[in-house]
Motif scaffolding. Structure first.
Motif, mmCIF file in Angstrom:
data_model
loop_
_atom_site.group_PDB
_atom_site.id
_atom_site.type_symbol
_atom_site.label_atom_id
_atom_site.label_comp_id
_atom_site.label_asym_id
_atom_site.label_seq_id
_atom_site.Cartn_x
_atom_site.Cartn_y
_atom_site.Cartn_z
ATOM 1 N N ALA A 80 0.866 -1.184 0.000
ATOM 2 C CA ALA A 80 0.000 0.000 0.000
ATOM 3 C C ALA A 80 0.901 1.231 0.000
ATOM 4 C CB ALA A 80 -0.904 0.006 1.236
ATOM 5 N N LYS A 81 0.562 2.220 -0.826
ATOM 6 C CA LYS A 81 1.338 3.457 -0.865
ATOM 7 C C LYS A 81 0.389 4.644 -0.959
ATOM 8 C CE LYS A 81 5.035 5.980 -3.098
ATOM 9 N NZ LYS A 81 6.035 6.017 -4.172
ATOM 10 N N ASP A 82 0.600 5.603 -0.062
ATOM 11 C CA ASP A 82 -0.174 6.855 -0.053
ATOM 12 C C ASP A 82 0.499 7.826 -1.012
ATOM 13 O OD1 ASP A 82 -1.379 9.304 0.497
ATOM 14 O OD2 ASP A 82 -1.427 8.975 2.655
ATOM 15 N N THR A 83 -0.209 8.236 -2.064
ATOM 16 C CA THR A 83 0.362 9.153 -3.041
ATOM 17 C C THR A 83 -0.208 10.563 -2.931
ATOM 18 O OG1 THR A 83 -1.257 8.429 -4.690
ATOM 19 C CG2 THR A 83 0.898 7.339 -4.705
ATOM 20 N N ALA A 84 -1.157 10.786 -2.040
ATOM 21 C CA ALA A 84 -1.792 12.101 -1.927
ATOM 22 C C ALA A 84 -1.318 12.903 -0.716
ATOM 23 C CB ALA A 84 -3.311 11.947 -1.869
ATOM 24 N N GLY A 85 -1.073 12.254 0.397
ATOM 25 C CA GLY A 85 -0.694 12.977 1.610
ATOM 26 C C GLY A 85 -1.773 13.936 2.066
ATOM 27 N N ASP A 86 -3.030 13.525 1.914
ATOM 28 C CA ASP A 86 -4.173 14.392 2.221
ATOM 29 C C ASP A 86 -4.773 14.138 3.597
ATOM 30 O OD1 ASP A 86 -5.280 11.925 1.805
ATOM 31 O OD2 ASP A 86 -6.547 12.529 0.122
ATOM 32 N N GLY A 87 -4.082 13.381 4.433
ATOM 33 C CA GLY A 87 -4.589 13.080 5.764
ATOM 34 C C GLY A 87 -5.372 11.786 5.838
ATOM 35 N N LYS A 88 -5.702 11.205 4.695
ATOM 36 C CA LYS A 88 -6.360 9.897 4.666
ATOM 37 C C LYS A 88 -5.290 8.860 4.373
ATOM 38 C CE LYS A 88 -10.276 11.998 2.336
ATOM 39 N NZ LYS A 88 -10.875 12.137 1.013
ATOM 40 N N GLY A 89 -5.448 7.694 4.915
ATOM 41 C CA GLY A 89 -4.521 6.616 4.624
ATOM 42 C C GLY A 89 -5.100 5.691 3.571
ATOM 43 N N ILE A 90 -4.227 4.938 2.931
ATOM 44 C CA ILE A 90 -4.656 3.929 1.961
ATOM 45 C C ILE A 90 -4.385 2.559 2.567
ATOM 46 C CG2 ILE A 90 -2.441 3.935 0.740
ATOM 47 C CD1 ILE A 90 -5.803 3.441 -1.019
ATOM 48 N N ALA A 91 -5.294 1.641 2.365
ATOM 49 C CA ALA A 91 -5.138 0.286 2.904
ATOM 50 C C ALA A 91 -5.572 -0.726 1.864
ATOM 51 C CB ALA A 91 -5.978 0.110 4.165
ATOM 52 N N MET A 92 -4.962 -1.895 1.936
ATOM 53 C CA MET A 92 -5.452 -3.032 1.162
ATOM 54 C C MET A 92 -6.342 -3.837 2.094
ATOM 55 S SD MET A 92 -3.497 -6.318 -0.463
ATOM 56 C CE MET A 92 -2.584 -5.360 -1.645
ATOM 57 N N GLN A 108 -13.665 -13.968 5.444
ATOM 58 C CA GLN A 108 -12.828 -13.393 6.494
ATOM 59 C C GLN A 108 -12.213 -12.120 5.898
ATOM 60 O OE1 GLN A 108 -12.469 -15.126 9.595
ATOM 61 N NE2 GLN A 108 -14.128 -16.267 8.636
ATOM 62 N N TYR A 109 -12.143 -11.038 6.663
ATOM 63 C CA TYR A 109 -11.634 -9.761 6.169
ATOM 64 C C TYR A 109 -10.424 -9.321 6.975
ATOM 65 C CZ TYR A 109 -16.064 -9.459 3.686
ATOM 66 O OH TYR A 109 -17.131 -9.719 2.854
ATOM 67 N N ARG A 110 -9.396 -8.817 6.305
ATOM 68 C CA ARG A 110 -8.178 -8.334 6.959
ATOM 69 C C ARG A 110 -7.634 -7.128 6.219
ATOM 70 N NH1 ARG A 110 -10.182 -11.218 10.153
ATOM 71 N NH2 ARG A 110 -9.593 -13.323 10.614
ATOM 72 N N LEU A 111 -6.795 -6.362 6.907
ATOM 73 C CA LEU A 111 -6.049 -5.237 6.322
ATOM 74 C C LEU A 111 -4.564 -5.584 6.398
ATOM 75 C CD1 LEU A 111 -7.857 -2.188 8.007
ATOM 76 C CD2 LEU A 111 -8.207 -3.072 5.699
ATOM 77 N N PRO A 112 -4.010 -6.275 5.413
ATOM 78 C CA PRO A 112 -2.624 -6.705 5.511
ATOM 79 C C PRO A 112 -1.589 -5.606 5.300
ATOM 80 C CG PRO A 112 -3.544 -7.409 3.431
ATOM 81 C CD PRO A 112 -4.666 -6.815 4.228
ATOM 82 N N ALA A 113 -1.949 -4.513 4.609
ATOM 83 C CA ALA A 113 -0.992 -3.420 4.379
ATOM 84 C C ALA A 113 -1.743 -2.103 4.398
ATOM 85 C CB ALA A 113 -0.282 -3.595 3.038
ATOM 86 N N LYS A 114 -1.132 -1.102 5.029
ATOM 87 C CA LYS A 114 -1.745 0.228 5.070
ATOM 88 C C LYS A 114 -0.668 1.287 5.224
ATOM 89 C CE LYS A 114 -2.876 -0.707 9.818
ATOM 90 N NZ LYS A 114 -3.853 -1.214 10.706
ATOM 91 N N ALA A 115 -0.906 2.432 4.616
ATOM 92 C CA ALA A 115 0.076 3.521 4.653
ATOM 93 C C ALA A 115 -0.654 4.854 4.755
ATOM 94 C CB ALA A 115 0.947 3.490 3.399
#
Length: 156
Positions: A80-92, A108-115
Motif C-alpha cells: 500500500a502506498k499513499d500518493t496524496a498525503g491528504d490526511g487519509k490513509g490507503i489500505a489493502m 474473512q476480512y483483513r487489512l494486511p498493508a496500510k500507509a
C-alpha cells in the motif's frame, strides 16, 4: 513445503543465516490464518498458481501478489502506498475463506498493508497457516485509527 526448502529452491540459502525470523515468525494480525514473513521481502515463492494486480484508489494505490499451490500453500505480498498525503490513509483489504474444523468459513476480512502520509509505503509478506481459498483484494481509505471510511466497490 517449508520456508527453508523454498529458500533453497529459490537459490538464496545464505539468507537463512541472516533470518532469525525463520525460527520464530511473528503472527500476523489475521486471527491465526496467516504468518507474517515481511522480513523475507522481496522474496516470493515460485508456486504453480500466481496472479497479481493493483488498484489506484483515494489518493493511493494497493498492489497484491498472490501465489498458491491448491489451498495448502498460499502466499500474499501486499503493498500500500499513499500518493496524496491528504490526511487519509490507503489500505489493502483482503477477503478469503479458511478451512477450520472440517468446513470452509464465510468471508474473512483483513487489512494486511496500510500507509498514511505522502509517499509512505507498507510492504508485507504472509503465508497461510490454515487452508485458504478465494483470496481477493481491494483498495480502501481509512482514518489514522485504521477505521475504514470507504472502499473500492470492486474486489480483484
Amino acid at each position: 513445503m517449508g520456508v527453508a526448502r523454498r529458500l533453497r529452491r529459490a537459490g538464496v540459502v545464505a539468507a537463512l543465516a541472516a533470518l532469525p525470523l525463520m525460527l520464530n515468525p511473528a503472527t500476523a494480525q489475521a486471527a491465526g490464518d496467516w504468518t507474517d514473513y515481511t522480513d523475507l521481502v522481496p522474496y516470493m515463492p515460485d508456486l504453480p498458481g500466481f496472479r497479481d494486480g493493483s488498484v489506484d484508489y483515494a489518493g493511493g494505490y494497493v498492489w497484491a501478489m498472490i501465489g498458491w499451490d491448491g489451498t495448502k500453500e498460499v502466499w500474499l505480498k501486499a503493498i500500500a502506498k499513499d500518493t496524496a498525503g491528504d490526511g487519509k490513509g490507503i489500505a489493502m483489504q483482503i477477503r478469503y475463506q479458511s478451512y477450520r474444523n472440517g468446513a470452509w468459513s464465510g468471508w474473512q476480512y483483513r487489512l494486511p498493508a496500510k500507509a498514511g502520509g505522502l509517499n509512505k509505503k507498507d510492504i508485507k509478506l504472509y503465508e497461510n497457516d490454515v487452508p485458504i481459498k478465494n483470496v481477493q483484494f481491494r483498495g480502501c481509505y481509512y482514518t489514522g485509527t485504521s477505521t475504514i471510511v470507504q472502499c473500492d466497490g470492486t474486489w480483484h
